[in-house]
Design a protein around this motif. Structure first.
Motif, mmCIF file in Angstrom:
data_model
loop_
_atom_site.group_PDB
_atom_site.id
_atom_site.type_symbol
_atom_site.label_atom_id
_atom_site.label_comp_id
_atom_site.label_asym_id
_atom_site.label_seq_id
_atom_site.Cartn_x
_atom_site.Cartn_y
_atom_site.Cartn_z
ATOM 1 N N THR A 122 1.399 32.145 -10.023
ATOM 2 C CA THR A 122 3.142 31.999 -10.809
ATOM 3 C C THR A 122 4.288 31.015 -10.061
ATOM 4 O OG1 THR A 122 3.535 34.325 -10.806
ATOM 5 C CG2 THR A 122 5.218 33.221 -11.163
ATOM 6 N N GLN A 123 3.827 30.651 -8.396
ATOM 7 C CA GLN A 123 4.530 30.217 -7.679
ATOM 8 C C GLN A 123 3.783 28.498 -8.478
ATOM 9 O OE1 GLN A 123 6.121 31.587 -3.806
ATOM 10 N NE2 GLN A 123 4.858 30.250 -3.510
ATOM 11 N N ALA A 124 2.482 28.297 -8.264
ATOM 12 C CA ALA A 124 1.902 27.402 -8.235
ATOM 13 C C ALA A 124 1.875 26.618 -9.841
ATOM 14 C CB ALA A 124 -0.205 27.428 -8.344
ATOM 15 N N ILE A 125 2.099 27.729 -10.383
ATOM 16 C CA ILE A 125 2.283 27.469 -12.564
ATOM 17 C C ILE A 125 4.194 26.847 -11.851
ATOM 18 C CG2 ILE A 125 1.851 28.119 -14.565
ATOM 19 C CD1 ILE A 125 -0.736 30.466 -13.839
ATOM 20 N N TRP A 126 4.470 27.432 -12.224
ATOM 21 C CA TRP A 126 5.805 26.937 -12.718
ATOM 22 C C TRP A 126 6.510 25.927 -11.865
ATOM 23 C CZ3 TRP A 126 8.698 29.063 -16.310
ATOM 24 C CH2 TRP A 126 8.340 30.403 -17.531
ATOM 25 N N PHE A 127 5.967 25.731 -10.410
ATOM 26 C CA PHE A 127 6.218 24.482 -9.745
ATOM 27 C C PHE A 127 6.384 23.273 -9.986
ATOM 28 C CE2 PHE A 127 8.319 27.738 -5.972
ATOM 29 C CZ PHE A 127 8.900 28.240 -7.099
ATOM 30 N N THR A 128 4.476 23.791 -10.728
ATOM 31 C CA THR A 128 3.789 22.575 -11.007
ATOM 32 C C THR A 128 4.347 21.948 -12.080
ATOM 33 O OG1 THR A 128 2.066 22.829 -9.401
ATOM 34 C CG2 THR A 128 1.800 21.649 -11.814
ATOM 35 N N ILE A 129 4.105 23.131 -13.391
ATOM 36 C CA ILE A 129 5.473 22.626 -14.583
ATOM 37 C C ILE A 129 6.891 21.707 -14.378
ATOM 38 C CG2 ILE A 129 6.290 22.972 -16.621
ATOM 39 C CD1 ILE A 129 3.909 25.664 -16.879
ATOM 40 N N GLY A 130 7.622 22.571 -13.476
ATOM 41 C CA GLY A 130 9.147 20.970 -13.164
ATOM 42 C C GLY A 130 8.653 21.018 -12.326
ATOM 43 N N LEU A 131 7.931 20.229 -11.348
ATOM 44 C CA LEU A 131 7.124 18.970 -10.916
ATOM 45 C C LEU A 131 6.836 18.505 -11.473
ATOM 46 C CD1 LEU A 131 7.015 17.556 -8.049
ATOM 47 C CD2 LEU A 131 5.371 17.961 -7.647
ATOM 48 N N LEU A 132 6.126 18.231 -12.372
ATOM 49 C CA LEU A 132 5.603 17.128 -13.510
ATOM 50 C C LEU A 132 6.872 16.676 -14.292
ATOM 51 C CD1 LEU A 132 2.385 18.116 -14.527
ATOM 52 C CD2 LEU A 132 2.128 16.466 -13.092
ATOM 53 N N ILE A 133 7.361 17.764 -15.001
ATOM 54 C CA ILE A 133 8.985 17.492 -15.286
ATOM 55 C C ILE A 133 9.664 16.513 -14.551
ATOM 56 C CG2 ILE A 133 11.178 17.840 -17.122
ATOM 57 C CD1 ILE A 133 9.389 20.306 -17.281
ATOM 58 N N ILE A 134 10.813 16.941 -14.092
ATOM 59 C CA ILE A 134 10.889 15.846 -12.266
ATOM 60 C C ILE A 134 10.306 14.579 -13.199
ATOM 61 C CG2 ILE A 134 11.763 15.739 -10.509
ATOM 62 C CD1 ILE A 134 11.718 18.806 -10.301
ATOM 63 N N LEU A 135 8.746 14.341 -12.098
ATOM 64 C CA LEU A 135 8.556 12.948 -11.841
ATOM 65 C C LEU A 135 8.583 12.433 -13.282
ATOM 66 C CD1 LEU A 135 4.961 14.314 -10.182
ATOM 67 C CD2 LEU A 135 7.241 13.146 -8.459
ATOM 68 N N SER A 136 8.085 12.495 -14.046
ATOM 69 C CA SER A 136 8.465 12.185 -15.642
ATOM 70 C C SER A 136 10.088 11.717 -15.892
ATOM 71 C CB SER A 136 7.935 12.770 -16.957
ATOM 72 O OG SER A 136 8.925 14.274 -16.913
ATOM 73 N N SER A 137 10.645 12.123 -14.931
ATOM 74 C CA SER A 137 12.033 11.617 -15.655
ATOM 75 C C SER A 137 12.611 11.366 -14.490
ATOM 76 C CB SER A 137 12.868 12.541 -15.659
ATOM 77 O OG SER A 137 12.219 13.571 -16.928
ATOM 78 N N ILE A 138 12.186 10.733 -12.848
ATOM 79 C CA ILE A 138 13.078 10.152 -12.197
ATOM 80 C C ILE A 138 12.389 7.969 -12.839
ATOM 81 C CG2 ILE A 138 12.716 9.698 -10.939
ATOM 82 C CD1 ILE A 138 11.692 12.123 -9.301
ATOM 83 N N PRO A 139 13.299 7.466 -12.533
ATOM 84 C CA PRO A 139 13.997 6.123 -13.059
ATOM 85 C C PRO A 139 12.949 5.928 -11.730
ATOM 86 C CG PRO A 139 15.830 7.407 -12.134
ATOM 87 C CD PRO A 139 15.453 8.560 -12.419
ATOM 88 N N TRP A 140 11.768 5.516 -11.974
ATOM 89 C CA TRP A 140 11.167 5.205 -11.090
ATOM 90 C C TRP A 140 10.874 3.174 -10.442
ATOM 91 C CZ3 TRP A 140 8.713 8.585 -6.610
ATOM 92 C CH2 TRP A 140 9.066 9.634 -7.564
ATOM 93 N N ALA A 141 11.021 2.852 -9.196
ATOM 94 C CA ALA A 141 10.981 1.895 -9.232
ATOM 95 C C ALA A 141 10.216 0.986 -9.997
ATOM 96 C CB ALA A 141 11.279 2.041 -7.860
ATOM 97 N N PHE A 142 8.845 1.922 -10.076
ATOM 98 C CA PHE A 142 7.811 0.614 -10.811
ATOM 99 C C PHE A 142 7.934 0.638 -12.315
ATOM 100 C CE2 PHE A 142 6.258 5.188 -9.811
ATOM 101 C CZ PHE A 142 6.056 5.235 -10.376
ATOM 102 N N SER A 143 8.994 1.853 -13.098
ATOM 103 C CA SER A 143 9.058 2.132 -14.453
ATOM 104 C C SER A 143 9.307 0.622 -15.082
ATOM 105 C CB SER A 143 9.533 2.797 -14.519
ATOM 106 O OG SER A 143 9.825 3.021 -15.970
ATOM 107 N N PRO A 144 8.922 0.159 -16.234
ATOM 108 C CA PRO A 144 8.931 -0.834 -17.051
ATOM 109 C C PRO A 144 10.198 -1.042 -17.998
ATOM 110 C CG PRO A 144 6.754 -0.293 -18.060
ATOM 111 C CD PRO A 144 6.967 1.147 -16.398
ATOM 112 N N LEU A 145 10.265 0.928 -17.822
ATOM 113 C CA LEU A 145 10.899 1.019 -19.082
ATOM 114 C C LEU A 145 12.664 1.663 -18.502
ATOM 115 C CD1 LEU A 145 9.424 3.625 -21.117
ATOM 116 C CD2 LEU A 145 10.200 1.680 -22.074
#
Length: 154
Positions: A122-145
Motif C-alpha cells: 500500500t505504501q509503495a503504490i500510493w507514495f510512488t504515485i504521490g511522489l510522481l505527481i510532486i516531481l512533475s509539478s516542482i519548478p525544477w532549475a532545469f525545466s524549460p517551462l
C-alpha cells in the motif's frame, strides 16, 4: 514575511523528497523482500506524511502572500495566458493538493493494514504515485517551462 516563507518552502521541498524516497525504498524492499513491518517503518511513514503536510501548509501560506498568485487572482483572464503565472496560480497548487491527498490516503490505508506485506504494498503504490505527481509539478532549475533555483537562500 514572503522573503522568509519562500526559502523555507524551497528547503522543506528537499525534506519531502528525501523522506518520500526513503519510505518508498523501504516499502518496495519490504514488499518484494517479504520483510516484517517494524517500528522504524511505522515511524518513517509517519515522518514522510508529516513532512509532506508541513510543506503543504507552508505552500498554502505562501500562495496567499505571494505577489505572483496575488497578481494571478486579480488578473485571472490575462494570468491564465502567461505560462509562469498560470503555473504558480493554478497548476502547481492543484497538483500539490492532489499529491498531498494521495500521500495522505496512502499513509492512512497503510496504517490500517494488519499484514506487513499489505502495509508495504500500500505504501509503495500510493507514495510512488504521490511522489510522481510532486516531481512533475516542482519548478525544477532545469525545466524549460517554469524554473526556479535548486535552493533559495534566506
Amino acid at each position: 514575511m514572503y522573503n522568509l516563507i519562500l526559502p523555507l518552502h524551497s528547503l522543506v521541498r528537499w525534506l519531502v523528497l528525501i523522506s518520500l524516497l526513503a519510505i518508498i525504498f523501504r516499502s518496495y524492499f519490504g514488499w518484494l523482500g517479504k520483510k516484517e513491518y517494524s517500528k522504524f517503518d511505522e515511524r518513517l511513514r509517519l515522518i514522510a506524511v508529516t513532512i509532506a503536510h508541513i510543506q503543504f501548509m507552508i505552500g498554502v501560506w505562501l500562495y496567499f502572500i505571494s505577489p505572483i498568485t496575488n497578481w494571478f487572482m486579480h488578473n485571472f483572464s490575462e494570468g491564465v495566458r502567461l505560462r509562469e503565472i498560470r503555473f504558480f496560480g493554478m497548476e502547481h497548487v492543484t497538483m500539490m493538493l492532489i499529491a498531498i491527498t494521495v500521500v495522505t490516503i496512502g499513509g492512512s490505508k497503510a496504517k490500517r493494514k494488519v499484514i506487513a506485506h499489505d502495509k508495504f504494498r500500500t505504501q509503495a503504490i500510493w507514495f510512488t504515485i504521490g511522489l510522481l505527481i510532486i516531481l512533475s509539478s516542482i519548478p525544477w532549475a532545469f525545466s524549460p517551462l517554469v524554473h526556479r533555483p535548486w535552493l533559495r537562500g534566506f
